[in-house]
Motif scaffolding. Structure first.
Motif, PDB file in Angstrom:
ATOM      1  N   PRO A  45      59.556 -28.528  15.435  1.00  0.00           N
ATOM      2  CA  PRO A  45      58.523 -28.726  16.563  1.00  0.00           C
ATOM      3  C   PRO A  45      58.915 -29.493  17.801  1.00  0.00           C
ATOM      4  O   PRO A  45      60.036 -30.221  17.781  1.00  0.00           O
ATOM      5  N   ALA A  46      58.230 -29.484  18.871  1.00  0.00           N
ATOM      6  CA  ALA A  46      58.486 -30.096  19.986  1.00  0.00           C
ATOM      7  C   ALA A  46      58.416 -31.594  19.763  1.00  0.00           C
ATOM      8  O   ALA A  46      59.022 -32.726  20.076  1.00  0.00           O
ATOM      9  N   VAL A  47      57.241 -32.280  19.015  1.00  0.00           N
ATOM     10  CA  VAL A  47      56.967 -33.356  18.657  1.00  0.00           C
ATOM     11  C   VAL A  47      56.313 -33.355  17.125  1.00  0.00           C
ATOM     12  O   VAL A  47      55.383 -32.179  16.765  1.00  0.00           O
ATOM     13  N   GLU A  48      56.633 -34.160  16.207  1.00  0.00           N
ATOM     14  CA  GLU A  48      55.964 -34.347  15.036  1.00  0.00           C
ATOM     15  C   GLU A  48      55.261 -35.502  15.007  1.00  0.00           C
ATOM     16  O   GLU A  48      55.859 -36.618  15.348  1.00  0.00           O
ATOM     17  N   LEU A  49      54.265 -35.523  14.731  1.00  0.00           N
ATOM     18  CA  LEU A  49      53.137 -36.898  14.512  1.00  0.00           C
ATOM     19  C   LEU A  49      52.859 -37.289  13.094  1.00  0.00           C
ATOM     20  O   LEU A  49      52.565 -36.544  12.391  1.00  0.00           O
ATOM     21  N   LYS A  50      53.571 -38.544  12.807  1.00  0.00           N
ATOM     22  CA  LYS A  50      53.252 -38.817  11.493  1.00  0.00           C
ATOM     23  C   LYS A  50      52.546 -40.177  11.385  1.00  0.00           C
ATOM     24  O   LYS A  50      53.038 -40.812  11.892  1.00  0.00           O
ATOM     25  N   GLY A  51      51.426 -40.095  10.591  1.00  0.00           N
ATOM     26  CA  GLY A  51      50.614 -41.346  10.464  1.00  0.00           C
ATOM     27  C   GLY A  51      49.555 -41.646   9.527  1.00  0.00           C
ATOM     28  O   GLY A  51      48.866 -42.235   9.145  1.00  0.00           O
ATOM     29  N   HIS A  52      49.207 -39.916   9.073  1.00  0.00           N
ATOM     30  CA  HIS A  52      48.147 -39.746   7.638  1.00  0.00           C
ATOM     31  C   HIS A  52      48.839 -40.049   6.478  1.00  0.00           C
ATOM     32  O   HIS A  52      49.890 -39.570   6.250  1.00  0.00           O
ATOM     33  N   SER A  53      48.045 -40.622   5.651  1.00  0.00           N
ATOM     34  CA  SER A  53      48.559 -40.598   3.975  1.00  0.00           C
ATOM     35  C   SER A  53      48.124 -39.325   3.597  1.00  0.00           C
ATOM     36  O   SER A  53      48.698 -39.317   2.220  1.00  0.00           O
ATOM     37  N   LYS A  54      47.027 -38.740   3.652  1.00  0.00           N
ATOM     38  CA  LYS A  54      46.749 -37.472   3.069  1.00  0.00           C
ATOM     39  C   LYS A  54      46.562 -36.044   3.942  1.00  0.00           C
ATOM     40  O   LYS A  54      46.831 -36.480   5.175  1.00  0.00           O
ATOM     41  N   ARG A  55      46.244 -35.039   3.560  1.00  0.00           N
ATOM     42  CA  ARG A  55      46.473 -33.852   4.271  1.00  0.00           C
ATOM     43  C   ARG A  55      45.242 -34.121   5.589  1.00  0.00           C
ATOM     44  O   ARG A  55      44.160 -34.547   5.485  1.00  0.00           O
ATOM     45  N   VAL A  56      45.916 -33.380   6.572  1.00  0.00           N
ATOM     46  CA  VAL A  56      45.326 -33.526   7.820  1.00  0.00           C
ATOM     47  C   VAL A  56      44.680 -32.132   8.138  1.00  0.00           C
ATOM     48  O   VAL A  56      45.094 -31.190   8.242  1.00  0.00           O
ATOM     49  N   GLY A  57      43.211 -32.002   8.158  1.00  0.00           N
ATOM     50  CA  GLY A  57      42.498 -30.890   8.107  1.00  0.00           C
ATOM     51  C   GLY A  57      41.901 -30.599   9.405  1.00  0.00           C
ATOM     52  O   GLY A  57      41.439 -29.438   9.613  1.00  0.00           O
ATOM     53  N   VAL A  58      41.738 -31.455  10.406  1.00  0.00           N
ATOM     54  CA  VAL A  58      40.922 -31.232  11.657  1.00  0.00           C
ATOM     55  C   VAL A  58      41.940 -31.785  12.705  1.00  0.00           C
ATOM     56  O   VAL A  58      42.587 -32.962  12.641  1.00  0.00           O
ATOM     57  N   ILE A  59      42.308 -30.642  13.763  1.00  0.00           N
ATOM     58  CA  ILE A  59      42.871 -31.390  14.951  1.00  0.00           C
ATOM     59  C   ILE A  59      42.080 -30.796  16.222  1.00  0.00           C
ATOM     60  O   ILE A  59      41.302 -29.710  16.028  1.00  0.00           O
ATOM     61  N   THR A  60      42.141 -31.591  17.449  1.00  0.00           N
ATOM     62  CA  THR A  60      41.366 -31.047  18.530  1.00  0.00           C
ATOM     63  C   THR A  60      41.868 -31.705  19.678  1.00  0.00           C
ATOM     64  O   THR A  60      41.951 -33.065  19.645  1.00  0.00           O
ATOM     65  N   ASN A 104      47.618 -26.060  28.723  1.00  0.00           N
ATOM     66  CA  ASN A 104      49.059 -25.377  28.874  1.00  0.00           C
ATOM     67  C   ASN A 104      48.904 -24.299  27.806  1.00  0.00           C
ATOM     68  O   ASN A 104      48.925 -24.501  26.671  1.00  0.00           O
ATOM     69  N   ASP A 105      49.088 -23.202  28.231  1.00  0.00           N
ATOM     70  CA  ASP A 105      48.720 -22.063  27.313  1.00  0.00           C
ATOM     71  C   ASP A 105      49.751 -21.602  26.253  1.00  0.00           C
ATOM     72  O   ASP A 105      49.736 -20.883  25.542  1.00  0.00           O
ATOM     73  N   GLN A 106      50.861 -22.815  26.636  1.00  0.00           N
ATOM     74  CA  GLN A 106      52.097 -22.424  25.777  1.00  0.00           C
ATOM     75  C   GLN A 106      52.275 -23.266  24.756  1.00  0.00           C
ATOM     76  O   GLN A 106      53.161 -23.354  23.771  1.00  0.00           O
ATOM     77  N   VAL A 107      51.196 -24.463  24.637  1.00  0.00           N
ATOM     78  CA  VAL A 107      51.678 -25.522  23.507  1.00  0.00           C
ATOM     79  C   VAL A 107      50.309 -25.402  22.649  1.00  0.00           C
ATOM     80  O   VAL A 107      49.246 -25.073  22.967  1.00  0.00           O
ATOM     81  N   ILE A 108      50.652 -25.397  21.271  1.00  0.00           N
ATOM     82  CA  ILE A 108      49.587 -25.292  20.374  1.00  0.00           C
ATOM     83  C   ILE A 108      49.937 -26.575  19.244  1.00  0.00           C
ATOM     84  O   ILE A 108      51.124 -26.839  19.109  1.00  0.00           O
ATOM     85  N   ALA A 109      48.881 -27.066  18.629  1.00  0.00           N
ATOM     86  CA  ALA A 109      49.083 -27.946  17.555  1.00  0.00           C
ATOM     87  C   ALA A 109      48.768 -27.567  16.349  1.00  0.00           C
ATOM     88  O   ALA A 109      47.975 -26.631  16.028  1.00  0.00           O
ATOM     89  N   SER A 110      49.342 -27.852  15.171  1.00  0.00           N
ATOM     90  CA  SER A 110      48.820 -27.516  14.000  1.00  0.00           C
ATOM     91  C   SER A 110      48.987 -28.786  12.981  1.00  0.00           C
ATOM     92  O   SER A 110      49.726 -29.729  13.245  1.00  0.00           O
ATOM     93  N   SER A 111      47.985 -28.743  11.969  1.00  0.00           N
ATOM     94  CA  SER A 111      48.022 -29.708  10.802  1.00  0.00           C
ATOM     95  C   SER A 111      48.204 -29.041   9.443  1.00  0.00           C
ATOM     96  O   SER A 111      47.879 -27.986   9.378  1.00  0.00           O
ATOM     97  N   SER A 112      48.492 -30.022   8.681  1.00  0.00           N
ATOM     98  CA  SER A 112      48.874 -29.373   7.505  1.00  0.00           C
ATOM     99  C   SER A 112      48.509 -30.278   6.230  1.00  0.00           C
ATOM    100  O   SER A 112      48.178 -31.467   6.289  1.00  0.00           O
ATOM    101  N   GLU A 113      48.661 -29.817   4.798  1.00  0.00           N
ATOM    102  CA  GLU A 113      48.480 -30.443   3.601  1.00  0.00           C
ATOM    103  C   GLU A 113      49.781 -31.225   3.622  1.00  0.00           C
ATOM    104  O   GLU A 113      49.737 -32.289   2.595  1.00  0.00           O
ATOM    105  N   ASP A 114      50.948 -31.074   4.346  1.00  0.00           N
ATOM    106  CA  ASP A 114      51.983 -32.199   4.184  1.00  0.00           C
ATOM    107  C   ASP A 114      51.672 -33.346   4.957  1.00  0.00           C
ATOM    108  O   ASP A 114      52.722 -34.125   5.126  1.00  0.00           O
ATOM    109  N   VAL A 157      51.305 -33.711  11.718  1.00  0.00           N
ATOM    110  CA  VAL A 157      50.701 -32.851  12.799  1.00  0.00           C
ATOM    111  C   VAL A 157      51.673 -32.490  13.564  1.00  0.00           C
ATOM    112  O   VAL A 157      52.741 -33.393  13.811  1.00  0.00           O
ATOM    113  N   MET A 158      51.863 -31.297  13.993  1.00  0.00           N
ATOM    114  CA  MET A 158      53.086 -30.854  14.943  1.00  0.00           C
ATOM    115  C   MET A 158      52.505 -30.084  15.965  1.00  0.00           C
ATOM    116  O   MET A 158      51.493 -29.413  15.886  1.00  0.00           O
ATOM    117  N   VAL A 159      53.432 -30.256  17.130  1.00  0.00           N
ATOM    118  CA  VAL A 159      53.208 -29.633  18.408  1.00  0.00           C
ATOM    119  C   VAL A 159      54.058 -28.771  18.867  1.00  0.00           C
ATOM    120  O   VAL A 159      55.262 -29.197  18.655  1.00  0.00           O
TER     121      VAL A 159
END
Length: 468
Positions: A122-137, A92-102, A105-107
């Motif tokens: 965001p359309a969806v916020e994904l919370k489960g990590h306890s430290k910054r999230v540096g990789v998404i794919t 889906n060319d209109q959907v992007i995910a991002s990850s952050s030091e907070d 992960v947000m979609v």
């Protein structure tokens, strides 16, 4: 025979930087010290992580919006700390995910014609990590499946359509995870870790299939990517800080099939792979060049072709999917190079005189349709990419919303263009639901009052009998 030049249709591939009016100027590219590409592109948009006060943000620009970018240009700004990685959904060319030091992960769902106002929800916020999230794919063939890896050494695989963490791999990596890559059909992942090991993991069985300790001896970050035949290509450093590129057969992980020493530098090498041509492009952060190689079954397996050199060094790099290229110009790759204040497209072309479609350069490539739904993949099924022909060029179709069997959080989130038309309907639905809830509460109160009245009547009767 050693002196004979190896034949290859890609031997004369040349790179060409775009003219100034085709660049994206006056962009404050992020200064975060993180070794991600900082840029993601697809056939509709280019997204760039930027400097933002008071939180993390990234720009999303339609490809044709070149030239000087206004400082008031709307951004995606929902993170409370700097953004570390971004990735467009392949389905889906209109959907992007991002990850952050907070640690989140947000979609995001980008409106069809781009942003008209800052986007903070965001359309969806994904919370489960306890430290910054540096990789998404994103998963290459299953819709709604997203992988994230954090500095807590944990990998989480999400069903984005329901916002649930479906698989958590928390005991496989003793140190920070540098990168994660899916294989061609998304049945396996390979990871590069700070402990200098490369691991091949079956995420659904939650087991390590193969592991190579000390793939590269150097202490600087390395990368590992799957090739389409299941082999793994790594980039890293040796103890003398020389940069290396190596090819590994996962069935025999002891020794590399080949290892090239490229140069001595401290810039992390980012590899980009094209499964259609079996070419690998290697871009070093802080370098001013893009080297390209062809991977074959002949020794030495990874053949250096050439390199593209420019004057300025690169802060990051975006890589266009094959369906976004111009087949009429024999364009086989396009990069979006980030400078300190601009983004510059670089086109890689095979010189051909004919105007006809070049079948050998453009075999059928992965299209935007997914082979599986998220639930199918989590249940253990696999699917190869659904291929499309580029003979008449790729014509983007209207992107579909996420669709899953369960209730989909993203279905309630619509792009700005359709928001107004459906807002009245949503408001009506919400008020009906609230009214129903109030009526239920009134009924239960009535029942309670009725039962208390009966109790009072019986007590009064008992009191009258005692009085007599």
């Amino acid at each position: 025979m050693k002196g004979v030049v190896r034949k290859s249709k890609f031997r004369h591939v040349f790179g060409q930087a775009a003219k100034n009016d085709q660049c994206y100027d006056d962009i404050r590219v992020s200064r975060v010290t993180w070794d991600s590409s900082f840029c993601a592109v697809n056939p509709k948009f280019v997204a760039i992580i930027i400097e933002a006060s008071g939180g993390g943000a990234f720009l999303v620009l339609p490809l044709n919006k070149t030239g000087r970018i206004d400082k008031a240009c709307p951004t995606v700004c929902g993170h409370t700390s700097p953004v570390l990685d971004i990735d467009w959904c392949p389905h889906n060319d209109q959907v992007i995910a991002s990850s952050s030091e907070d640690c989140s992960v947000m979609v995001w769902q980008i409106p069809e014609n781009g942003l008209v106002a800052p986007m903070s929800e965001p359309a969806v916020e994904l919370k489960g990590h306890s430290k910054r999230v540096g990789v998404i794919t994103w998963h290459p063939t299953a819709r709604n499946v997203l992988l994230s890896a954090g500095c807590d050494n944990v990998i989480i695989i999400w069903n984005v359509g329901t916002g649930e963490a479906m698989i958590t791999l928390d005991d496989m990596h003793p140190d920070m995870i540098y990168n994660v890559c899916w294989n061609r059909n998304g049945s396996l992942i390979c990871t590069a870790c700070k402990d200098k090991s490369v691991r091949v993991i079956d995420p659904r069985k939650e087991e390590i299939v193969a592991e190579k300790e000390k793939a590269h001896d150097g202490g600087r970050p390395m990368r590992a990517i799957f090739l389409k035949d299941g082999k793994i290509l790594t980039t890293g450093f040796n103890r003398r800080s020389e940069r290396l590129i190596a090819l590994w057969d996962t069935k025999n992980f002891e020794e590399p099939m080949t290892m090239h020493c490229m140069d001595a530098s401290n810039g992390v090498l980012l590899p980009f792979y094209d499964p259609d041509t079996n070419m690998v492009y290697v871009c070093g952060k802080g370098d001013s060049s893009i080297r390209y190689f062809e991977v074959t079954d002949e020794d030495p397996y990874v053949h250096f072709l050439s390199n593209f050199v420019s004057k300025e060094s690169q802060r990051g790099m975006g890589y266009m999917p094959k369906r976004g290229l111009d087949v009429n110009k024999c364009e086989i790759a396009r990069f979006y190079k980030l400078h300190e204040r601009k983004c510059e497209p670089i086109v890689m072309t095979v010189p051909r005189k004919s105007d006809l479609f070049q079948d050998d350069l453009y075999p059928d490539t992965a299209g935007p349709d997914s082979a599986l739904e998220a639930e199918d993949w989590f249940e253990g099924r696999n699917g190869d990419p659904i291929l499309i022909s580029l003979k008449n060029g790729y014509v983007p179709t209207k992107s579909r919303d996420f669709t899953v069997v369960k209730r989909n959080i993203l279905d309630a989130k619509v792009p700005k263009s359709t928001e107004n038309s459906s807002s009245a309907q949503n408001a009506s639905f919400q008020s009906d639901a609230k009214l129903e809830e109030i009526l239920k509460e009134i009924k239960s109160l009535k029942d309670l009052v009725g039962s208390q009245e009966k109790r009072l009547v019986t007590l009064e009767e008992q009191m009258s009998k005692l009085a007599i």
